[in-house]
Design an enzyme around this catalytic site. Structure first.
Site, PDB file in Angstrom:
ATOM      1  N   ASP A 193       0.777  -1.124   0.149  1.00  0.00           N
ATOM      2  CA  ASP A 193      -0.061   0.102  -0.143  1.00  0.00           C
ATOM      3  C   ASP A 193       0.859   1.227   0.144  1.00  0.00           C
ATOM      4  OD1 ASP A 193      -2.367   1.230   0.141  1.00  0.00           O
ATOM      5  OD2 ASP A 193      -1.889   1.847   2.316  1.00  0.00           O
ATOM      6  N   MET A 274      -7.268   5.768   3.046  1.00  0.00           N
ATOM      7  CA  MET A 274      -7.422   6.823   2.214  1.00  0.00           C
ATOM      8  C   MET A 274      -6.349   6.990   1.380  1.00  0.00           C
ATOM      9  SD  MET A 274     -10.698   7.904   2.820  1.00  0.00           S
ATOM     10  CE  MET A 274     -10.492   9.320   1.787  1.00  0.00           C
ATOM     11  N   ARG A 275      -5.158   6.347   1.632  1.00  0.00           N
ATOM     12  CA  ARG A 275      -4.202   6.505   0.731  1.00  0.00           C
ATOM     13  C   ARG A 275      -4.377   6.230  -0.886  1.00  0.00           C
ATOM     14  NH1 ARG A 275      -0.688   3.924   3.552  1.00  0.00           N
ATOM     15  NH2 ARG A 275       0.485   5.524   4.353  1.00  0.00           N
ATOM     16  N   ALA A 276      -5.223   5.176  -1.286  1.00  0.00           N
ATOM     17  CA  ALA A 276      -5.507   5.128  -2.550  1.00  0.00           C
ATOM     18  C   ALA A 276      -6.304   6.421  -3.240  1.00  0.00           C
ATOM     19  CB  ALA A 276      -6.508   3.820  -2.523  1.00  0.00           C
TER      20      ALA A 276
END
Length: 683
Positions: A193, A274-276
């Site tokens: 991720d 929320m990184r995506a």
């Protein structure tokens, strides 16, 4: 310095080149992970990218490549007030797989720090890579704690070195590129991720394209400089396009409608955190700038999703990375308010006309393929819809399905969580999460004189060693007079990864389909546990007249699961051959990696047939493992009302412990460990 292969001369590999170029345009995208088989130009493309990066202006003499226009106020070589800058090419720094923590982040001179209070800092590779490219080949083979340090620095844009209260911080912003061959093992999901984008690469199957690859490579090898000169025009044009896109990037508009598409896509594919969303937004913006546009479009969002989401959807190592493009298109259309294409010709309340409803079978990839309880024989690994119903466990084989006949592979039962197996004693193997070991990270258990450079200071032991000599050394002030001989290295205890070698009985006595399905489910569960605990795994199977190494020891749990799924069954039960083959595998592995301790997991009902005195031969083979101190567990797969207890007898010969298949599948897994350590001591 050798002439790098030109980036523009690479044939095919469009996704790879695009992923690298987008990071060159916007380093905030977060780097790229390149996954693919060996010999697919992964390393060549990364090294070629450096020649396209714009030059950087640095403060002369600064070891941390500070920008003279905005120098780092905390730079250890600073301050850099009104420093004149000099230009140089952006660096490509390679991180070796075997690098130490000090080589990565830098090291402090502990002796000078204690005796003089001086922060004498030797920069590491993170400092060298600042404002350039940091390339990690075979990133999946890098120690986990190094990957953690690497990705933390990439996320924060700074590197911190802490040694017993003495700390140094410096800027570390770089384009992070990792390459890996999935056959050699996967990265953990939380580490995946942290890479902004991922691309899959494979060798082309087109004959003409392969011919062109060979032609260009041979031409480059014969005359690197001449070959590079022929591509100089294309390289210059691409370099200018990158610079233009970088200049345009701040002007690109990311509208609310596009943001809703990004958020809806990440929600629909059930990615964690929320990184995506943030990475997709930055990637879509970079795509627009790369195309020379000042506004992000739905096509940019779609391309960003294909690069930023596949590696974030995996829930366990048996899930194949990927993205359902039909579902992606539907999600983007719905988020944009364009329902016409999806609604035409059918009512929203009607079921999906294809009968699927959700193309990817779970919305977030949460169900591994082998856990599909609704799979029919024709959809599984062998068989057809006409396959007769299965006999209950313990029943005689049905007519036409003799124990000696080979049967088609069956799908495994759903994996489950297992209790930890461990190897007795204290090891010194590679860092992991299974057995006790002396490690660089963990709880402090003592101190010793350092062997080589000091990495983990034991402060109390150092002071204790120096204290008796203070008068002889002429101490006059408050400071402690410390010599090199006084320094003490902290010894720490943590966990190591082991070699878990599975020896699986695939004979006719195990071939009742329901039983073999349960056996495969149990082994897959243990494989998943091995993945989580950073083990190497191997697979030996035996049936018919002999045993074979279905999978040599590897870090790729995916490969082991794949071999297990396609495992045929039937024939006699050469138990001794299986144990002897395992003994050969372990003997070779002890020579290759003597610090990695093995754990033998034998999955069988304990029966032995074929040849003279098969049971006695199996006992002698088991005692070979016992004589070498190999920790072992026997998973007893015997079924039916009448039990012979042969697996338990095998466990005693091995000096290990036995657990029934039913106990293995219980929620508490009572008695699974029971304890390997205790059994080893009793032996």
């Amino acid at each position: 310095m050798s002439t790098p292969y030109p980036f523009t001369a690479i044939v095919g590999q469009d996704d790879l080149r695009l992923g690298l170029l987008l990071n060159a345009v916007s380093p905030a995208v977060g780097g790229v992970l390149v996954r693919g088989e060996k010999g697919t130009a992964k390393s060549t493309a990364v090294r070629a990218l450096a020649a396209l990066m714009p030059e950087v202006s640095v403060v002369p003499g600064c070891r941390f490549s500070c920008d003279p226009g905005s120098p780092d106020p905390a730079c250890p070589d600073g301050p850099h007030a009104d420093a004149a800058g000099v230009s140089r090419a952006a660096r490509t720094v390679e991180l070796p797989v075997g690098a130490s923590e000090d080589r990565l982040v830098g090291a402090l001179d502990i002796e000078r720090a204690l005796s003089e209070g001086v922060k004498a800092f030797e920069p590491g590779l993170l400092a060298d890579a600042h404002r350039g490219i940091l390339y990690v080949d075979e990133v999946n083979l890098l120690h986990d704690h190094l990957v953690d340090l690497l990705l933390d620095a990439a996320a924060m844009g700074a590197s911190y070195v802490e040694r017993e209260g003495v700390s140094v911080r410096h800027a570390a912003r770089f384009l992070l590129v990792g390459t890996m061959n999935p056959e050699e093992g996967e990265l953990r999901p939380q580490l995946l991720d942290r890479f902004g984008l991922t691309v899959e690469v494979a060798a082309s199957r087109d004959t003409d394209e392969r011919v062109e690859v060979v032609r260009r490579r041979l031409a480059y090898d014969d005359d690197p400089e001449g070959f590079a000169a022929r591509w100089a025009g294309e390289e210059s044009a691409l370099r200018e396009r990158i610079a233009t896109a970088r200049a345009l990037l701040p002007q690109v508009l990311l509208g609310d409608g596009v943001l809703r598409q990004i958020a809806a896509t990440c929600a629909a594919f059930e990615v964690d955190g929320m990184r995506a969303d943030i990475v997709m937004a930055r990637t879509a913006t970079a795509l627009a700038a790369w195309a020379g546009r000042e506004e992000v479009t739905a096509d940019d969002v779609r391309q960003a999703a294909l690069l930023a989401l596949p590696h974030r959807r995996r829930r366990n190592p048996f899930d194949a990375p990927g993205l359902d493009e039909d579902k992606l298109d539907q999600t983007l259309d719905e988020a944009a308010g364009d329902q016409g294409r999806n609604d035409e010709g059918r009512n929203d309340d009607d079921p999906d006309p294809d009968g699927g409803g959700n193309d990817d079978g779970g919305g977030g990839g949460g169900v591994p393929p082998q856990a599909d309880g609704d799979r029919t024989p024709s959809q599984g690994a062998g068989g057809s819809d006409d396959t007769p119903s299965q006999a209950p466990e313990g029943a005689p084989d049905a007519p036409g399905r003799s124990a000696g006949a080979e049967q088609q592979p069956v799908a495994s039962a759903e994996p489950f969580r297992t209790k930890m197996l461990s190897v007795p004693g204290l090891g010194e193997g590679a860092a992991g999460r299974r057995s006790r070991a002396r490690t660089e990270h963990g709880r402090t258990t003592g101190a010793r004189r350092p062997q080589g450079s000091l990495t983990k200071l034991h402060l109390a032991a150092t002071v204790q060693a120096a204290a008796p000599h203070q008068r002889a050394r002429g101490r006059s002030g408050r400071g402690l007079v410390v010599r090199r001989d006084d320094l003490r290295q902290a010894t720490r205890e943590g966990r190591e990864g082991n070699l878990v070698l599975f020896v699986v009985d695939a004979s006719g006595s195990m071939a009742a389909r329901q039983r073999m399905s349960a056996v495969k489910g149990a082994v897959l569960s243990l494989l998943l546990d091995a993945y989580q605990r950073r083990d190497k795994v191997g697979l030996v199977t035996f049936r018919g007249k002999d045993a074979e190494v279905a999978l040599p020891p590897t870090s790729s749990v995916d490969a082991a699961a794949s071999r297990l799924e396609s495992l045929p069954t039937g024939g006699r039960t050469p138990l001794a051959a299986g144990l002897l083959k395992a003994h050969d595998v372990l003997r070779v592995e002890r020579l290759r990696d003597p610090s990695r301790r093995p754990l033998l997991v034998v999955v069988t009902d304990g029966r032995a047939t074929g040849g003279p005195e098969p049971v006695a031969l199996a006992g002698r083979a088991a005692r070979l493992h016992r004589a070498e101190g190999t920790a072992s567990v026997v998973v007893d797969c015997e079924s039916g009302y009448v039990r012979l207890g042969l697996a338990g007898e095998l466990a005693r010969e091995l000096g290990g412990t036995a657990v029934t298949l039913d106990e293995l599948r219980a929620d508490s897994i009572a008695g699974l460990v029971k304890d390997v350590t205790a059994a080893g001591r009793a032996a």
